[in-house]
Design a protein around this motif. Structure first.
Motif, mmCIF file in Angstrom:
data_model
loop_
_atom_site.group_PDB
_atom_site.id
_atom_site.type_symbol
_atom_site.label_atom_id
_atom_site.label_comp_id
_atom_site.label_asym_id
_atom_site.label_seq_id
_atom_site.Cartn_x
_atom_site.Cartn_y
_atom_site.Cartn_z
ATOM 1 N N ALA A 1 -20.436 2.227 -40.134
ATOM 2 C CA ALA A 1 -21.142 2.654 -41.349
ATOM 3 C C ALA A 1 -22.634 2.340 -41.294
ATOM 4 C CB ALA A 1 -20.494 2.036 -42.586
ATOM 5 N N SER B 1 -12.896 7.527 -41.866
ATOM 6 C CA SER B 1 -11.509 7.546 -42.325
ATOM 7 C C SER B 1 -10.568 7.951 -41.198
ATOM 8 C CB SER B 1 -11.349 8.497 -43.518
ATOM 9 O OG SER B 1 -11.663 9.829 -43.162
ATOM 10 N N VAL C 1 -18.528 15.251 -49.600
ATOM 11 C CA VAL C 1 -18.302 13.950 -48.969
ATOM 12 C C VAL C 1 -16.876 13.463 -49.235
ATOM 13 C CG1 VAL C 1 -18.939 11.507 -49.017
ATOM 14 C CG2 VAL C 1 -20.723 13.248 -48.957
ATOM 15 N N TRP D 1 -21.679 15.514 -53.118
ATOM 16 C CA TRP D 1 -20.760 14.395 -53.272
ATOM 17 C C TRP D 1 -19.302 14.860 -53.224
ATOM 18 C CZ3 TRP D 1 -21.716 9.631 -52.306
ATOM 19 C CH2 TRP D 1 -23.001 9.113 -52.496
ATOM 20 N N GLY E 1 -18.208 10.102 -43.339
ATOM 21 C CA GLY E 1 -16.997 9.958 -44.141
ATOM 22 C C GLY E 1 -15.763 10.428 -43.395
ATOM 23 N N TYR E 2 -15.887 11.578 -42.735
ATOM 24 C CA TYR E 2 -14.771 12.100 -41.934
ATOM 25 C C TYR E 2 -14.468 11.167 -40.768
ATOM 26 C CZ TYR E 2 -12.113 15.370 -38.993
ATOM 27 O OH TYR E 2 -11.155 15.958 -38.223
ATOM 28 N N VAL F 1 -13.821 12.851 -46.445
ATOM 29 C CA VAL F 1 -13.086 11.597 -46.262
ATOM 30 C C VAL F 1 -11.586 11.873 -46.276
ATOM 31 C CG1 VAL F 1 -12.544 9.365 -47.305
ATOM 32 C CG2 VAL F 1 -14.918 10.140 -47.195
ATOM 33 N N THR G 1 -15.440 -0.203 -39.941
ATOM 34 C CA THR G 1 -16.378 0.218 -40.968
ATOM 35 C C THR G 1 -17.664 -0.597 -40.914
ATOM 36 O OG1 THR G 1 -14.546 0.892 -42.406
ATOM 37 C CG2 THR G 1 -16.701 0.561 -43.446
ATOM 38 N N LEU H 1 -23.355 11.050 -44.825
ATOM 39 C CA LEU H 1 -22.035 10.748 -45.369
ATOM 40 C C LEU H 1 -21.051 11.894 -45.143
ATOM 41 C CD1 LEU H 1 -22.903 8.921 -48.710
ATOM 42 C CD2 LEU H 1 -21.844 7.941 -46.664
#
Length: 502
Positions: free
Chosen positions: A254, A94, A139, A136, A90-91, A143, A250, A86
């Protein structure tokens, strides 16, 4: 360790013909992204070009800078495989899904203004990454950092198109292509140096904190040197297109990025099954808007341009191979050969040097040989990959940086001959009033396929390598040969490109 950086990719650009001798383009349709600005606007000077290229380099560097830092992050934050995925995904997600929207917002509110806002947000989110107290938090900050990058990067190419002409534009676009490719390699090298330096005990945090002073300098330079440009008839945000594009990307990226680490739960298969449905829905909605005279986020009519369509087809296998290689190479050197972060980064120096040299020679070669430079570059890159695979097969696990040097140098030269020329081909025939949306489509394609390369080639490598390092040499050879197949495909597809490049 688990997967590393998504790609990226990248970012990236094409070229445009000199406008001084050409007829004036027809007035842009209302809302065409990248519509021509007032001719009396300020030109982009040398300092301004340096500033926007700095803005183009930062997001791409941060795609790859985490590759060599993930083992340290894992130990420091006690992060498991899924959380590390993640940090990377995440980077990338987005960033990829918001790139086209970032370009549209620049047309509406002014590209200089959005560039400055994106640079400020990038510095702030980099600080948040560097100070993250747990996995977290990291993460979430990553994002946000990807969203800031998507706000900043699209303004670079649009500013170049809107504030330069003729030879200066061709030179600026060549430098953009060289910067984009070099930034992806330099990120991994810089990451290794910063992690090993452990500045003031910062460890892996330095790879993010270093962005803060750079962003401050970039803000100062942007205020002084980047001219303001915007579309004369900006389109409103295409909400349905934006939502569907984000959902489609996504649903594909993902599960491919997270699936292996998470054990391929049910949601990954449901998500992958939804991708073709969402992609078709996006196409249908955008086609309807295009035919109605509105300006969709991704206009299907843009793909009527042969050079854009065929160029994008080449970007896909090239970027999949590039993104996958950068990740796999970092993991193999550190986990398989026991190299430190610096040694793993330094192993890429020959690739970086030859890439930069070849990309600078590209414009002169294009004048003499046209698009044939692309398949020639594929041949050189393929030879480099074959030499690397042979060295690994022959000497693993005692293979050293010196044995890999001929292969990495040739691979870098081949990539440098291809990537900037591909960027130029994609936008070569796109009308100036639609250059912004064309650039957005190209950059989104590149970033998404860089991420796809990390997910697919990375999963192949990690699956073959297993839990230990005993089979890592075999896994690396198979992955390099798979990438070689993608290079062959790129070279064959390049034979269909128009010979002349405008």
């Amino acid at each position: 360790m688990t997967k590393a950086s998504t790609s990226a990719a990248t970012g990236a650009a094409g070229t445009a013909t000199a406008q001084s001798a050409a007829p004036q383009p027809a007035p842009p349709r209302p809302g065409d992204q990248g519509a021509a600005v007032h001719r009396h606007g300020a030109a982009l000077g040398t300092l301004g070009l340096f500033t926007v290229l700095l803005g183009a380099a930062l997001p791409l560097i941060d795609f790859f800078i985490v590759n060599v830092a993930l083992p340290t992050i894992e130990r420091d934050l006690d992060a498991g495989a899924a959380l590390l995925e993640l940090v990377v995904a995440g980077y990338g997600l987005s960033y990829a899904v918001l790139l086209v929207l970032g370009g549209r917002l620049g047309d509406m509110f002014g590209r200089r203004r959005l560039f400055i806002a994106g640079m400020a947000a990038f510095g702030a989110t980099s600080l948040a990454c560097g100070l993250a107290p747990d996995a977290w938090s990291l993460v979430a900050a990553r994002v946000a950092q990807g969203a800031a990058s998507a706000l900043m990067l699209p303004q670079v190419l649009a500013t170049i198109h809107a504030s330069t002409t003729g030879h200066r534009r061709a030179r600026a676009l060549s430098m953009y292509g060289a910067t984009a490719g070099l930034a992806m390699v330099a990120g991994q090298i810089l990451g290794g140096v910063l992690v090993a330096a452990d500045i003031a005990g910062s460890g892996w945090r330095a790879i993010f904190l270093v962005n803060v002073p750079v962003a401050v300098v970039g803000l100062f330079l942007a205020v002084r040197s980047v001219p303001e440009t915007r579309s004369q008839a900006p389109a409103p945000v295409d909400v349905p297109g934006t939502v569907l594009l984000a959902a489609a990307l996504t649903s594909l990226l993902a599960p491919l990025t997270e699936g292996r680490a998470a054990g391929w739960p049910l949601w990954t298969w449901v998500s992958l099954a939804a991708f073709p449905l969402l992609a078709y829905a996006l196409y249908a909605v955008e086609r309807r808007a295009d035919r109605a005279g509105r300006t969709p986020l991704v206009p299907p009519s843009l793909f009527a341009q042969v050079s854009l369509r065929r160029g994008l087809v080449l970007v896909v296998p090239f970027s999949i191979g590039f993104g996958g290689f950068m990740f796999v190479f970092a993991v193999a050197l550190q986990q398989g050969l026991g190299m430190g972060a610096v040694a793993a980064g330094v192993a890429l120096v020959p690739l970086a040097v030859t890439f930069f040299a070849a990309s600078l020679a590209g414009p002169r070669l294009v004048r003499g040989y046209g698009s044939r430079i692309v398949p020639a570059g594929a041949v050189v890159q393929g030879l480099g990959l074959a030499l690397m695979a042979y060295a690994v097969w022959r000497d693993w696990p005692s293979v050293g940086t010196l044995a890999l040097l001929p292969g990495t140098a040739l691979a870098g030269a081949g990539q440098g001959l291809q990537l900037p020329v591909l960027f130029r081909i994609v936008l070569s025939d796109v009308p100036q009033e639609r250059a912004g949306v064309g650039s957005g489509v190209m950059v989104t394609t590149q970033q998404s396929t860089l991420a796809l390369g990390v997910a697919t080639l990375g999963s192949l490598f990690l699956t073959l390598a297993g839990a230990g390092t005993a089979h890592m040499g075999h896994a690396l050879v198979v992955t390099l040969l798979t990438q070689l197949g993608l290079v062959v495909l790129t070279g064959l597809l390049a034979l269909r490109l128009p010979r002349a490049i405008s």
